[in-house]
Scaffold this motif. Structure first.
Motif, PDB file in Angstrom:
ATOM      1  N   SER A  25       0.483  -1.442   0.020  1.00 34.75           N
ATOM      2  CA  SER A  25      -0.407  -0.251   0.084  1.00 34.75           C
ATOM      3  C   SER A  25       1.403   1.415  -0.050  1.00 34.75           C
ATOM      4  N   LEU A  26       0.686   2.064  -0.791  1.00 39.04           N
ATOM      5  CA  LEU A  26       1.239   3.452  -1.001  1.00 39.04           C
ATOM      6  C   LEU A  26       0.317   4.230  -1.313  1.00 39.04           C
ATOM      7  N   SER A  27       0.571   5.567  -1.126  1.00 35.28           N
ATOM      8  CA  SER A  27      -0.351   7.147  -2.047  1.00 35.28           C
ATOM      9  C   SER A  27       1.134   8.116  -1.597  1.00 35.28           C
ATOM     10  N   VAL A  28       0.136   8.701  -2.996  1.00 30.99           N
ATOM     11  CA  VAL A  28       1.123   9.685  -3.202  1.00 30.99           C
ATOM     12  C   VAL A  28      -0.130  11.427  -3.497  1.00 30.99           C
ATOM     13  N   LEU A  29      -0.018  12.203  -3.163  1.00 34.67           N
ATOM     14  CA  LEU A  29      -0.490  12.902  -3.082  1.00 34.67           C
ATOM     15  C   LEU A  29       0.150  13.738  -4.016  1.00 34.67           C
ATOM     16  N   THR A  30      -1.058  14.486  -5.378  1.00 38.74           N
ATOM     17  CA  THR A  30      -0.615  15.976  -5.760  1.00 38.74           C
ATOM     18  C   THR A  30       0.387  16.964  -5.140  1.00 38.74           C
ATOM     19  N   GLY A  31       1.181  17.104  -5.969  1.00 43.17           N
ATOM     20  CA  GLY A  31       2.057  18.265  -4.767  1.00 43.17           C
ATOM     21  C   GLY A  31       3.336  18.086  -3.560  1.00 43.17           C
ATOM     22  N   GLU A  32       3.138  16.360  -3.946  1.00 46.93           N
ATOM     23  CA  GLU A  32       3.964  15.846  -3.356  1.00 46.93           C
ATOM     24  C   GLU A  32       5.197  14.984  -4.290  1.00 46.93           C
ATOM     25  N   VAL A  33       6.719  14.221  -4.022  1.00 45.93           N
ATOM     26  CA  VAL A  33       6.915  13.580  -4.188  1.00 45.93           C
ATOM     27  C   VAL A  33       7.363  13.034  -3.722  1.00 45.93           C
ATOM     28  N   THR A 180      14.759  20.296 -11.917  1.00 46.97           N
ATOM     29  CA  THR A 180      13.430  20.505 -13.100  1.00 46.97           C
ATOM     30  C   THR A 180      12.623  19.495 -12.272  1.00 46.97           C
ATOM     31  N   LEU A 181      13.109  18.191 -11.778  1.00 51.11           N
ATOM     32  CA  LEU A 181      11.821  17.246 -11.302  1.00 51.11           C
ATOM     33  C   LEU A 181      11.206  17.856  -9.348  1.00 51.11           C
ATOM     34  N   SER A 182      12.261  18.757  -9.063  1.00 53.20           N
ATOM     35  CA  SER A 182      11.279  19.279  -8.227  1.00 53.20           C
ATOM     36  C   SER A 182      10.943  20.465  -8.160  1.00 53.20           C
ATOM     37  N   GLU A 183      11.240  20.887  -9.258  1.00 54.32           N
ATOM     38  CA  GLU A 183       9.918  22.300  -9.583  1.00 54.32           C
ATOM     39  C   GLU A 183       8.880  21.385  -9.822  1.00 54.32           C
ATOM     40  N   LEU A 190       1.627  18.726  -9.841  1.00 52.16           N
ATOM     41  CA  LEU A 190       1.080  17.175 -10.058  1.00 52.16           C
ATOM     42  C   LEU A 190       2.004  16.349  -8.932  1.00 52.16           C
ATOM     43  N   GLY A 191       1.813  15.195  -8.909  1.00 49.20           N
ATOM     44  CA  GLY A 191       2.541  14.714  -7.431  1.00 49.20           C
ATOM     45  C   GLY A 191       3.246  13.464  -8.439  1.00 49.20           C
ATOM     46  N   LEU A 192       4.599  13.208  -7.869  1.00 46.84           N
ATOM     47  CA  LEU A 192       5.807  12.228  -8.738  1.00 46.84           C
ATOM     48  C   LEU A 192       5.740  11.411  -7.662  1.00 46.84           C
ATOM     49  N   ASP A 198      19.630   6.794  -7.517  1.00 40.75           N
ATOM     50  CA  ASP A 198      20.924   7.769  -7.439  1.00 40.75           C
ATOM     51  C   ASP A 198      19.844   7.937  -5.855  1.00 40.75           C
ATOM     52  N   MET A 199      21.145   7.650  -5.181  1.00 42.72           N
ATOM     53  CA  MET A 199      20.609   7.843  -3.588  1.00 42.72           C
ATOM     54  C   MET A 199      20.474   9.637  -3.333  1.00 42.72           C
ATOM     55  N   GLY A 200      21.767   9.884  -3.960  1.00 44.64           N
ATOM     56  CA  GLY A 200      21.844  11.302  -3.293  1.00 44.64           C
ATOM     57  C   GLY A 200      20.193  12.191  -4.168  1.00 44.64           C
ATOM     58  N   LEU A 201      19.991  11.835  -5.288  1.00 42.31           N
ATOM     59  CA  LEU A 201      18.897  12.070  -6.318  1.00 42.31           C
ATOM     60  C   LEU A 201      18.331  11.852  -5.020  1.00 42.31           C
ATOM     61  N   ILE A 202      17.541  11.208  -4.452  1.00 43.96           N
ATOM     62  CA  ILE A 202      16.406  10.820  -4.265  1.00 43.96           C
ATOM     63  C   ILE A 202      16.158  11.041  -2.826  1.00 43.96           C
ATOM     64  N   MET A 203      17.237  11.427  -2.038  1.00 40.37           N
ATOM     65  CA  MET A 203      17.369  12.168  -0.479  1.00 40.37           C
ATOM     66  C   MET A 203      17.693  12.999  -1.006  1.00 40.37           C
ATOM     67  N   ARG A 204      17.751  13.845  -2.121  1.00 46.37           N
ATOM     68  CA  ARG A 204      17.245  15.676  -1.699  1.00 46.37           C
ATOM     69  C   ARG A 204      15.903  15.478  -2.410  1.00 46.37           C
ATOM     70  N   LEU A 205      14.739  15.221  -3.145  1.00 45.90           N
ATOM     71  CA  LEU A 205      14.283  15.464  -3.793  1.00 45.90           C
ATOM     72  C   LEU A 205      12.926  15.029  -3.280  1.00 45.90           C
ATOM     73  N   CYS A 206      13.047  14.154  -2.492  1.00 43.42           N
ATOM     74  CA  CYS A 206      11.624  13.362  -2.019  1.00 43.42           C
ATOM     75  C   CYS A 206      11.135  13.259  -0.960  1.00 43.42           C
ATOM     76  N   HIS A 207       9.905  14.225  -0.382  1.00 44.08           N
ATOM     77  CA  HIS A 207       9.480  14.375   0.042  1.00 44.08           C
ATOM     78  C   HIS A 207       8.918  12.907   1.490  1.00 44.08           C
ATOM     79  N   ARG A 208       8.637  12.311   0.714  1.00 43.03           N
ATOM     80  CA  ARG A 208       8.500  11.268   1.259  1.00 43.03           C
ATOM     81  C   ARG A 208       9.671   9.496   0.774  1.00 43.03           C
ATOM     82  N   LEU A 209       9.714   8.456   1.464  1.00 40.66           N
ATOM     83  CA  LEU A 209      10.043   7.427   0.451  1.00 40.66           C
ATOM     84  C   LEU A 209       9.832   5.950   1.151  1.00 40.66           C
ATOM     85  N   HIS A 210       9.433   5.158   0.062  1.00 44.89           N
ATOM     86  CA  HIS A 210       8.601   4.215   0.910  1.00 44.89           C
ATOM     87  C   HIS A 210       9.454   3.044   0.063  1.00 44.89           C
TER      88      HIS A 210
END
Ligand SMILES: Nc1ncnc2c1ncn2[C@@H]1O[C@H](COP(=O)(O)OP(=O)(O)OP(=O)(O)O)[C@@H](O)[C@H]1O
Length: 244
Positions: A25-33, A180-183, A190-192, A198-210
């Protein structure tokens, strides 16, 4: 714009002799990464394939807002505002960059004039304005991946699912992509959902991780929580991949 939720509820997927997703189970809201991570073969791509209708569910449901996506065809799901990129780039090599992106807007029902305008806007946003007339096959690998994202955006999705968008990119290209993606969640609302190793990219970009391992959710939360989670450390043991 009101908030919408893409919700994966208790989803399982089975291939012959293998449970690739087990009650996820996982959810993504519009406006979040949201970042979807996990070791090789943990079920990340299968989860995106399940959301976009490319694989059948053995159990569970998937919804976007009030609309049930599970059971719909990939095309119907795309029309509900869910777009994706693929791990392996799928561009039309003998079409120009502009034509590649226009095609995605046309497939969503736009007229040629609207598709052209939308494609130009998206390519501009992705820093590809100077490449509109180049053929797909002539692009660098990093540019091909950006055109793939442009194609997905030309469908004006509410949810964008990216499967390893930074794979094969050099550091400078990855940095540009990160910006670009962070904008996108801010500018397009949109929800991303993004998979990347690339954990550097993931950790800097994402609001939440699954985090998935062998088809199961082993942790979810913010970067600090996930990074120090014993099950995550165990899953990545010896790979050093969570230490961005
Ligand atoms: N079409 C398929 N038929 C049979 N098995 C499959 C199929 N697609 C995926 N699998 C298997 O399901 C499991 C999950 O694969 P998946 O590609 O979702 O993992 P992943 O986490 O995306 O891996 P990676 O990080 O290597 O891309 C793997 O064991 C894989 O071999």
């Amino acid at each position: 714009m009101s908030e919408t939720r893409l919700a994966v509820n208790d989803v399982s997927v089975e291939f012959t002799g293998l449970r690739a997703l087990d009650h996820v189970s996982l959810s993504v809201l519009t406006g979040e990464v949201v970042g979807l991570i996990g070791p090789n073969g943990s079920g990340k791509t299968t989860l995106i394939n399940a959301i976009t209708g490319q694989v059948k569910l053995a159990g569970g449901t998937i919804t976007a807002g009030d609309t049930r996506l599970s059971g719909l065809s990939p095309r119907e799901i795309a029309l509900q505002g869910v777009s994706r990129s693929f791990q392996i780039v799928r561009l039309f090599n003998t079409m120009t960059v502009l034509e590649n992106v226009e095609a995605a807007a046309l497939a969503k029902g736009a007229s040629l004039a609207v598709a052209t305008e939308r494609a130009k806007g998206v390519l501009n946003e992705l820093g590809l304005a100077a490449k509109v007339d180049e053929l797909g096959e002539s692009l660098s690998y990093g540019d091909k991946r950006r055109v793939e994202i442009a194609r997905a955006l030309a469908a004006e999705p509410r949810f964008l699912l990216l499967d390893e968008p930074a794979a094969g990119m050099n550091d400078a290209e990855t940095e540009t992509l990160l910006h670009t993606l962070s904008e996108l969640p801010k500018t397009r609302g949109l929800g991303l959902l993004i998979i990347d190793h690339d954990m550097g990219l993931i950790m800097r970009l994402c609001h939440r991780l699954h985090v998935l391992a062998t088809g199961r959710t082993i942790a979810e939360g913010d970067a600090a929580h996930v990074r120090s989670h014993p099950a995550v450390i165990e899953a990545y043991l010896g790979k050093g991949a969570v230490h961005a």
